[in-house]
Design a protein around this motif. Structure first.
Motif, PDB file in Angstrom:
ATOM      1  N   ILE A  97       0.195  -1.286  -0.141  1.00 35.68           N
ATOM      2  CA  ILE A  97       0.229   0.180   0.295  1.00 35.68           C
ATOM      3  C   ILE A  97       0.977   1.028  -0.230  1.00 35.68           C
ATOM      4  CG2 ILE A  97      -0.286  -0.154   2.437  1.00 35.68           C
ATOM      5  CD1 ILE A  97      -2.630   1.062   2.304  1.00 35.68           C
ATOM      6  N   VAL A  98       0.589   2.096  -0.898  1.00 39.72           N
ATOM      7  CA  VAL A  98       1.019   3.537  -0.747  1.00 39.72           C
ATOM      8  C   VAL A  98       0.107   4.762  -0.869  1.00 39.72           C
ATOM      9  CG1 VAL A  98       2.904   4.537  -2.028  1.00 39.72           C
ATOM     10  CG2 VAL A  98       3.335   2.298  -1.920  1.00 39.72           C
ATOM     11  N   GLY A  99       0.445   5.296  -0.089  1.00 43.12           N
ATOM     12  CA  GLY A  99      -0.599   6.522   0.371  1.00 43.12           C
ATOM     13  C   GLY A  99       0.427   7.944   0.436  1.00 43.12           C
ATOM     14  N   VAL A 100      -1.328   9.062   0.063  1.00 44.09           N
ATOM     15  CA  VAL A 100      -1.276  10.129   1.608  1.00 44.09           C
ATOM     16  C   VAL A 100      -1.605   9.960   2.087  1.00 44.09           C
ATOM     17  CG1 VAL A 100      -0.868  12.275   1.154  1.00 44.09           C
ATOM     18  CG2 VAL A 100       1.042  11.223  -0.841  1.00 44.09           C
ATOM     19  N   LEU A 110       3.751  10.591   3.796  1.00 42.59           N
ATOM     20  CA  LEU A 110       3.645   9.787   2.740  1.00 42.59           C
ATOM     21  C   LEU A 110       3.397   8.221   3.725  1.00 42.59           C
ATOM     22  CD1 LEU A 110       3.865   8.493  -0.168  1.00 42.59           C
ATOM     23  CD2 LEU A 110       6.841   8.245   0.619  1.00 42.59           C
ATOM     24  N   LEU A 111       2.826   6.956   3.180  1.00 41.87           N
ATOM     25  CA  LEU A 111       2.521   6.250   4.148  1.00 41.87           C
ATOM     26  C   LEU A 111       2.783   4.984   3.191  1.00 41.87           C
ATOM     27  CD1 LEU A 111      -0.410   4.764   5.761  1.00 41.87           C
ATOM     28  CD2 LEU A 111       0.065   3.617   4.019  1.00 41.87           C
ATOM     29  N   ALA A 112       3.542   3.608   3.645  1.00 41.83           N
ATOM     30  CA  ALA A 112       4.299   2.611   2.572  1.00 41.83           C
ATOM     31  C   ALA A 112       4.420   1.177   3.609  1.00 41.83           C
ATOM     32  CB  ALA A 112       5.292   2.881   2.299  1.00 41.83           C
ATOM     33  N   GLY A 113       3.106   0.673   3.044  1.00 42.62           N
ATOM     34  CA  GLY A 113       3.963  -0.533   3.904  1.00 42.62           C
ATOM     35  C   GLY A 113       2.630  -2.009   3.431  1.00 42.62           C
ATOM     36  N   GLU A 120      -5.219  -4.485   6.556  1.00 41.83           N
ATOM     37  CA  GLU A 120      -5.820  -4.847   8.136  1.00 41.83           C
ATOM     38  C   GLU A 120      -5.530  -5.714   8.694  1.00 41.83           C
ATOM     39  OE1 GLU A 120      -9.462  -2.641   6.646  1.00 41.83           O
ATOM     40  OE2 GLU A 120      -7.995  -1.915   6.251  1.00 41.83           O
ATOM     41  N   ALA A 121      -4.557  -7.033   7.920  1.00 41.50           N
ATOM     42  CA  ALA A 121      -4.175  -7.919   9.336  1.00 41.50           C
ATOM     43  C   ALA A 121      -3.192  -7.152  10.126  1.00 41.50           C
ATOM     44  CB  ALA A 121      -4.618  -9.077   8.786  1.00 41.50           C
ATOM     45  N   LEU A 122      -1.786  -7.189   9.246  1.00 43.64           N
ATOM     46  CA  LEU A 122      -0.646  -6.811   9.265  1.00 43.64           C
ATOM     47  C   LEU A 122      -0.688  -5.688   9.804  1.00 43.64           C
ATOM     48  CD1 LEU A 122       1.435  -9.220   6.651  1.00 43.64           C
ATOM     49  CD2 LEU A 122       0.543  -9.774   8.779  1.00 43.64           C
ATOM     50  N   ASN A 189      -3.749   0.973  -3.338  1.00 46.45           N
ATOM     51  CA  ASN A 189      -3.985  -0.579  -2.957  1.00 46.45           C
ATOM     52  C   ASN A 189      -4.547  -2.027  -3.620  1.00 46.45           C
ATOM     53  OD1 ASN A 189      -3.705  -2.395  -0.645  1.00 46.45           O
ATOM     54  ND2 ASN A 189      -5.233  -1.610   0.626  1.00 46.45           N
ATOM     55  N   PRO A 190      -3.416  -2.622  -4.401  1.00 43.68           N
ATOM     56  CA  PRO A 190      -2.558  -2.958  -3.657  1.00 43.68           C
ATOM     57  C   PRO A 190      -1.299  -2.252  -4.613  1.00 43.68           C
ATOM     58  CG  PRO A 190      -2.956  -4.601  -4.995  1.00 43.68           C
ATOM     59  CD  PRO A 190      -4.596  -3.765  -4.915  1.00 43.68           C
ATOM     60  N   VAL A 191       0.116  -2.043  -4.445  1.00 47.88           N
ATOM     61  CA  VAL A 191       1.592  -1.365  -5.672  1.00 47.88           C
ATOM     62  C   VAL A 191       2.056  -3.222  -5.856  1.00 47.88           C
ATOM     63  CG1 VAL A 191       3.031  -0.542  -5.902  1.00 47.88           C
ATOM     64  CG2 VAL A 191       1.407   0.339  -5.062  1.00 47.88           C
ATOM     65  N   ILE A 192       1.798  -3.736  -6.922  1.00 46.12           N
ATOM     66  CA  ILE A 192       2.590  -5.130  -6.856  1.00 46.12           C
ATOM     67  C   ILE A 192       3.927  -4.476  -7.048  1.00 46.12           C
ATOM     68  CG2 ILE A 192       1.857  -7.617  -8.302  1.00 46.12           C
ATOM     69  CD1 ILE A 192      -0.419  -7.545  -8.707  1.00 46.12           C
ATOM     70  N   ALA A 193       4.727  -5.361  -6.258  1.00 43.20           N
ATOM     71  CA  ALA A 193       6.079  -5.814  -7.144  1.00 43.20           C
ATOM     72  C   ALA A 193       6.493  -6.764  -7.374  1.00 43.20           C
ATOM     73  CB  ALA A 193       6.999  -4.509  -5.790  1.00 43.20           C
ATOM     74  N   GLY A 194       7.514  -6.824  -8.223  1.00 40.36           N
ATOM     75  CA  GLY A 194       7.541  -7.893  -8.771  1.00 40.36           C
ATOM     76  C   GLY A 194       8.969  -7.901  -8.850  1.00 40.36           C
ATOM     77  N   PRO A 195      10.021  -8.996  -9.808  1.00 39.60           N
ATOM     78  CA  PRO A 195      11.802  -8.554  -9.982  1.00 39.60           C
ATOM     79  C   PRO A 195      11.595  -8.177 -10.839  1.00 39.60           C
ATOM     80  CG  PRO A 195      10.776 -10.610 -10.608  1.00 39.60           C
ATOM     81  CD  PRO A 195       9.638 -10.000 -10.149  1.00 39.60           C
ATOM     82  N   SER A 196      10.955  -7.753 -11.890  1.00 39.43           N
ATOM     83  CA  SER A 196      11.164  -6.733 -12.813  1.00 39.43           C
ATOM     84  C   SER A 196      10.285  -5.221 -12.935  1.00 39.43           C
ATOM     85  CB  SER A 196      10.983  -7.423 -14.353  1.00 39.43           C
ATOM     86  OG  SER A 196       9.666  -8.023 -14.772  1.00 39.43           O
ATOM     87  N   GLY A 197      10.045  -4.742 -12.118  1.00 43.57           N
ATOM     88  CA  GLY A 197       9.017  -3.495 -11.845  1.00 43.57           C
ATOM     89  C   GLY A 197       8.041  -3.602 -10.655  1.00 43.57           C
ATOM     90  N   VAL A 198       7.819  -2.239 -10.695  1.00 43.85           N
ATOM     91  CA  VAL A 198       6.212  -2.174 -10.355  1.00 43.85           C
ATOM     92  C   VAL A 198       4.536  -2.053 -10.677  1.00 43.85           C
ATOM     93  CG1 VAL A 198       7.675  -1.854  -7.933  1.00 43.85           C
ATOM     94  CG2 VAL A 198       6.968   0.004  -9.367  1.00 43.85           C
ATOM     95  N   VAL A 199       3.547  -2.211 -10.228  1.00 46.49           N
ATOM     96  CA  VAL A 199       2.839  -0.950 -11.058  1.00 46.49           C
ATOM     97  C   VAL A 199       0.935  -1.326 -10.013  1.00 46.49           C
ATOM     98  CG1 VAL A 199       1.644  -3.599 -11.145  1.00 46.49           C
ATOM     99  CG2 VAL A 199       1.205  -2.457 -12.954  1.00 46.49           C
ATOM    100  N   ALA A 200       0.740  -0.452 -10.240  1.00 47.08           N
ATOM    101  CA  ALA A 200      -0.496  -0.020  -9.029  1.00 47.08           C
ATOM    102  C   ALA A 200      -1.664  -0.354  -9.713  1.00 47.08           C
ATOM    103  CB  ALA A 200      -0.778   1.872  -9.034  1.00 47.08           C
ATOM    104  N   VAL A 201      -2.515  -1.196  -8.923  1.00 42.38           N
ATOM    105  CA  VAL A 201      -3.269  -1.903 -10.030  1.00 42.38           C
ATOM    106  C   VAL A 201      -4.647  -1.506  -9.149  1.00 42.38           C
ATOM    107  CG1 VAL A 201      -1.993  -3.976 -10.551  1.00 42.38           C
ATOM    108  CG2 VAL A 201      -3.599  -4.514  -8.186  1.00 42.38           C
ATOM    109  N   ASP A 202      -4.826  -0.598  -8.086  1.00 41.73           N
ATOM    110  CA  ASP A 202      -5.870  -0.244  -7.570  1.00 41.73           C
ATOM    111  C   ASP A 202      -5.151   0.937  -6.751  1.00 41.73           C
ATOM    112  OD1 ASP A 202      -8.515   1.015  -7.033  1.00 41.73           O
ATOM    113  OD2 ASP A 202      -8.415  -0.527  -4.906  1.00 41.73           O
TER     114      ASP A 202
END
Ligand code: ADP
Ligand code: MG
Length: 208
Positions: A97-100, A110-113, A120-122, A189-202
């Motif tokens: 999750i990344v937000g302001v 800035l919030l990241a987690g 919510e759980a973690l 939320n979420p930003v999906i982070a993988g080995p070859s980049g990141v993408v904000a899917v929501d």
């Protein structure tokens, strides 16, 4: 005022935040989705649809040929569907999750987690005053209890940290989105982070 996901994503994309390729469909003709690479994700949008998956308004893993029937089923079940976002499905990765958020005392923060279903759980998040420096952004990520997930746990490949830090900077760094979306709060939320980049899917924007 309600700002739909695809509208927030257009703004993100313009600012340099990677988002999935997608098309917006208002009527029943899904041919425009033919230009996208399968598997596809179908998401309904409308004035009352905030937590889409809770409402059954997100379906993953579709082929283009499945779209008309899946959309008709959603329309029959959900009260006010204004249209659909069809987008390419990102590969699995670490969901963040990344937000302001706006703090009364500190202003924009800035919030990241860890995000997605774990948010919510973690409750594993880090905060940094805007504008954050690149070093702040890296420290925020390293301070997460779940940070080993980013560096490759149990044989999983490490995520593209440079791309992730760049995303944090685009959102919360000097001249970042926090300055442009003046008074509101927003959340990727979420930003999906993988080995070859990141993408904000929501993406969600909450005007002040
Ligand atoms: P919600 O409004 O319920 O938060 P999301 O758009 O976040 O809806 O979708 C729910 C979940 O579906 C996300 O947390 C993510 O795991 C998955 N998802 C959504 N869009 C995509 C996509 N384009 N690629 C891959 N996974 C996706
Ligand atoms: Mg979401």
């Amino acid at each position: 005022m309600s700002v739909y996901e695809h509208e927030v994503k257009a703004l993100l994309s313009e600012a340099g935040v990677p988002v999935p390729r997608g098309v917006v469909i208002h009527e029943r003709d899904f041919t425009a989705a033919g230009q996208l690479a399968e598997p596809l994700v179908l998401k309904a949008f409308g004035p009352g649809l905030v937590h889409k998956s809770d409402a059954g308004a997100v379906i993953l893993g579709l082929r283009a040929a499945d779209l008309p029937a899946a959309a008709a089923e959603m329309r029959s079940r959900l009260p006010d569907v204004a249209g659909f976002l069809v987008e390419e499905q990102a590969d699995a990765g670490v969901e963040l999750i990344v937000g302001v958020v706006r703090d009364v005392a500190f202003g924009p923060v800035l919030l990241a987690g860890l995000g997605g279903v774990w948010t919510e759980a973690l409750r594993d998040t880090a905060l940094g005053l805007c504008p954050v420096s690149e070093r702040d952004a890296r420290r925020m990520l390293d301070s997460l209890r779940g940070s080993p997930l980013l560096y490759g746990l149990r044989g999983a490949p490490p995520v593209d940290m440079d791309a992730l830090v760049k995303l944090l900077m685009t959102v919360g760094g000097p001249g970042g989105l926090w300055e442009r979306l003046e008074l509101g709060e927003f959340e990727l939320n979420p930003v999906i982070a993988g080995p070859s980049g990141v993408v904000a899917v929501d993406a969600r924007y909450v005007p002040a």
